[in-house]
Design an enzyme around this catalytic site. Structure first.
Site, PDB file in Angstrom:
ATOM      1  N   GLU A 185       1.184  -1.011   0.228  1.00 45.79           N
ATOM      2  CA  GLU A 185       0.230  -0.087   0.137  1.00 45.79           C
ATOM      3  C   GLU A 185       1.255   1.081   0.096  1.00 45.79           C
ATOM      4  O   GLU A 185       2.190   1.384   0.402  1.00 45.79           O
ATOM      5  CB  GLU A 185      -0.808   0.156   1.031  1.00 45.79           C
ATOM      6  CG  GLU A 185      -2.257  -1.174   1.054  1.00 45.79           C
ATOM      7  CD  GLU A 185      -3.230  -0.607   0.670  1.00 45.79           C
ATOM      8  OE1 GLU A 185      -3.512   0.761   0.769  1.00 45.79           O
ATOM      9  OE2 GLU A 185      -3.759  -1.174   0.447  1.00 45.79           O
TER      10      GLU A 185
ATOM     11  N   GLN B 155       3.183   8.109   1.954  1.00 45.58           N
ATOM     12  CA  GLN B 155       4.190   7.419   0.707  1.00 45.58           C
ATOM     13  C   GLN B 155       5.479   7.397   0.792  1.00 45.58           C
ATOM     14  O   GLN B 155       6.172   7.197   1.737  1.00 45.58           O
ATOM     15  CB  GLN B 155       3.773   8.649   0.305  1.00 45.58           C
ATOM     16  CG  GLN B 155       2.187   8.574   0.147  1.00 45.58           C
ATOM     17  CD  GLN B 155       1.941   9.935  -1.482  1.00 45.58           C
ATOM     18  OE1 GLN B 155       2.174   9.991  -2.016  1.00 45.58           O
ATOM     19  NE2 GLN B 155       1.606  11.172  -0.592  1.00 45.58           N
ATOM     20  N   SER B 156       6.059   6.347  -0.018  1.00 49.83           N
ATOM     21  CA  SER B 156       7.554   5.940   0.047  1.00 49.83           C
ATOM     22  C   SER B 156       7.871   4.992   1.077  1.00 49.83           C
ATOM     23  O   SER B 156       8.845   5.058   1.069  1.00 49.83           O
ATOM     24  CB  SER B 156       7.802   6.351  -0.738  1.00 49.83           C
ATOM     25  OG  SER B 156       6.745   7.188  -1.609  1.00 49.83           O
ATOM     26  N   ARG B 157       6.832   4.374   2.408  1.00 53.38           N
ATOM     27  CA  ARG B 157       7.143   3.852   3.138  1.00 53.38           C
ATOM     28  C   ARG B 157       8.219   4.721   4.155  1.00 53.38           C
ATOM     29  O   ARG B 157       8.806   4.485   5.077  1.00 53.38           O
ATOM     30  CB  ARG B 157       8.619   3.130   2.699  1.00 53.38           C
ATOM     31  CG  ARG B 157       7.846   1.070   2.337  1.00 53.38           C
ATOM     32  CD  ARG B 157       6.669   0.940   3.050  1.00 53.38           C
ATOM     33  NE  ARG B 157       5.755  -0.196   3.047  1.00 53.38           N
ATOM     34  CZ  ARG B 157       5.076   0.518   2.247  1.00 53.38           C
ATOM     35  NH1 ARG B 157       4.538   1.042   2.187  1.00 53.38           N
ATOM     36  NH2 ARG B 157       4.616  -0.892   1.147  1.00 53.38           N
ATOM     37  N   LEU B 158       8.169   6.210   4.231  1.00 54.15           N
ATOM     38  CA  LEU B 158       9.157   7.333   4.570  1.00 54.15           C
ATOM     39  C   LEU B 158       7.315   7.315   5.491  1.00 54.15           C
ATOM     40  O   LEU B 158       6.412   8.593   6.137  1.00 54.15           O
ATOM     41  CB  LEU B 158       8.910   8.700   4.434  1.00 54.15           C
ATOM     42  CG  LEU B 158      10.168   8.737   3.207  1.00 54.15           C
ATOM     43  CD1 LEU B 158      10.383   9.762   1.997  1.00 54.15           C
ATOM     44  CD2 LEU B 158      11.538   8.378   3.503  1.00 54.15           C
TER      45      LEU B 158
END
Length: 550
Positions: free
Chosen positions: A342, A523-526
């Site tokens: 996700e 978002q973007s695993r941050l």
């Protein structure tokens, strides 16, 4: 349950009525309901805080279950479970209809059974939109092209476009041969009033992949005969070219309504030159050609088949879960587990926006989870370990929280109780998927006072009280019938309404936190991760906030 008012009592801060109402109406669109002045990164916590009344947390079961039935992920899971259970029990596959049978059923629905064509079209279009929303998530598949033919199948597509618009998608409609009937004109007017664009065939982009994430094929249904004529022949050929692209990530998903256009209603893609849709939404019952469908997503829609039709045609149809208008049929798609992910979209979780006390921050998030209608927001994973450090986890329900800790109830003979008797350290994890949030809590555990367990035990439904007596949790039993028989006997014993005594082997535990972590998916695993830990500062114990790398 903890309410906004209860949270305010626990936090002992004052907010305006308007701010409280806004936080109820917009539970998690903002990082905080009423941004407080930037707090320091530490807050004093007395070593021996004065006792406060514990706030009970009865789970909001009824409202939560209704909300869960509206959750697409929950519906998908329940649909698969229902279909599997139904097929297992009967040993029959879903009925597939021949063209003649499908036509007869439509005639009877719109004749002696009292349906009108616009009613059936509305239900069919809603089913298609619901099926699309089950699989293709808004964040990744927003732009939808609905290609409509001149008949009822095209009307289903017009209705689906309207519902998709209200679901948050951005549909466009290609309707080359408008049907000059009031029903269809009205459907077009409805779409125009929503500013849904109608795109002429000649204005469609040469590369449909550039402007659309989903293409809904609503050109021809089961009553179509012969060879498609212009411009539908060209439109079908364009879908053929798209479906030939092996990498589905580089092209729009193709969804066919009832019959893939160009296929024979019974024999399917006869010459092998037709397009291969990614999703087929069969209506009323699958047609025989659906047996040739090899795409990953096959749904049945049209939750309107009355018992006389089921009986006359000996239909075997899967049950629809909850309030869903569609149900998955056929084999579940194969999944590459490594590709499941996700891309979270959430408000930022910043140090100057959170409460200085982690208990207050937890209550704020819990209130928002309850207000959002999440299913069992008080469910938490409890992890314990025995004296050798061997861990075990299970889900339990939070039943109270205050500045002293988190409370739950269980059998004192269970594995978790055995672990806690050897090693009092434990961890809790709350996971609120729909809000992209989780809270982790670590600390030491003690039993709650007997009078506290007694009071809670007698607040439970009588059935739950009897269940606590019957269940010798974590012990091996020969079968479920043993539990049912013991329960029946106890039910008879206390049928006069007399008080059910709490068993000595049942009661509560309280985890006293030493560490909190609040996680907000980004978002973007941050991801945002804020950790509260206890520190000694000037002879006082304070909570210190630190940001952890994701």
């Amino acid at each position: 349950m903890l309410t906004v008012a209860a949270s305010a009592l626990l936090r002992n801060n004052k907010k305006s009525t308007a701010a409280a109402c806004f936080s109820l109406a917009m539970p998690f669109l903002l990082s905080s309901p009423t941004p407080p002045p930037p707090p320091p990164h530490s807050s004093s916590l007395p070593r021996s805080p004065s006792p406060r009344p514990r706030l009970p947390l009865p789970p909001p079961r009824r409202a939560a279950l209704v909300t869960a039935a509206q959750d697409p992920r929950w519906r998908r899971a329940m649909a698969s479970l229902a279909v599997s259970a139904s097929a297992s029990a009967s040993g029959e596959e879903v009925t597939h209809l021949a063209q003649r049978e499908a036509a007869e059923i439509d005639e009877q629905l719109m004749g002696p059974l009292g349906f009108s064509v616009d009613q059936l079209m509305e239900l069919a279009g809603l089913s298609v939109a619901a099926a699309v929303a089950e699989v293709y998530k808004l964040g990744e598949h927003t732009r939808v092209l609905v290609i409509c033919g001149p008949g009822n199948n095209g009307g289903d597509g017009l209705v689906a476009a309207r519902h998709l618009h209200h679901f948050g998608y951005k549909p466009s409609v290609c309707y080359p041969k408008r049907t000059p009937k009031p029903l269809y004109s009205g459907l077009c007017t409805q779409l125009e009033s929503l500013t849904i664009p109608f795109v002429p065939v000649e204005d469609l982009p040469a590369n449909l992949s550039e402007e659309f994430d989903i293409i809904i094929d609503a050109m021809f249904g089961f009553s179509f005969h012969g060879t498609p004529r212009p411009p539908f022949d060209d439109l079908i050929n364009r879908l053929v070219s798209l479906s030939a692209i092996d990498n589905s990530a580089k092209r729009p998903a193709i969804v066919s309504v009832d019959i893939p256009s160009g296929w024979h209603v019974e024999e399917g893609d006869i010459n092998g030159g037709g397009f291969k849709p990614d999703m087929l939404v069969s209506l009323t019952a699958p047609k025989l050609c659906a047996k040739k469908f090899t795409g990953p997503h096959h749904f049945l829609g049209g939750r309107f088949v009355p018992p006389p039709i089921v009986s006359k045609y000996k239909l075997h149809l899967p049950p629809y879960p909850g309030t869903s208008m569609c149900v998955r049929i056929g084999k579940a798609p194969s999944v590459d587990i490594s590709s499941l992910r996700e891309n979270y979209i959430s408000p930022e979780l910043l140090e100057n926006q959170v409460m200085p006390d982690p208990f207050d921050q937890f209550v704020r998030w819990f209130d928002e989870a309850v207000t959002a209608g999440l299913r069992e927001p008080n469910a938490m994973a409890l992890t314990t370990a025995d004296k050798e450090g061997k861990p075990s986890s299970r889900m339990v329900l939070l039943k109270g929280v205050d500045k002293q800790g988190f409370v739950w109830y269980t059998n004192y003979g269970s594995q978790k109780a055995h672990d806690l008797s050897e090693n009092p350290n434990a961890a809790l994890l709350f996971y609120w998927n729909e809000m992209n949030r989780q809270v982790r809590v670590e600390g030491s555990v003690q039993k709650v006072p007997e009078e506290e367990s007694e009071k809670y035990f007698h607040s439970r439904p009588r059935g739950s009280q009897l269940g606590a007596i019957v269940s010798k949790q974590s012990t091996i039993i020969p079968g479920r019938e043993v539990l049912q028989q013991a329960y029946k006997e106890l039910e008879q014993k206390y049928s006069d309404g007399s008080v059910i005594p709490k068993p000595d082997y049942w009661g509560g535990y309280r985890l006293t936190p030493k560490l909190f972590e609040f996680w907000q998916g980004q978002q973007s695993r941050l991801h945002d991760r804020l950790q509260y830990s206890l520190r000694e500062v000037d002879r006082s114990t304070v909570w210190h906030i630190e940001r952890l790398s994701p």
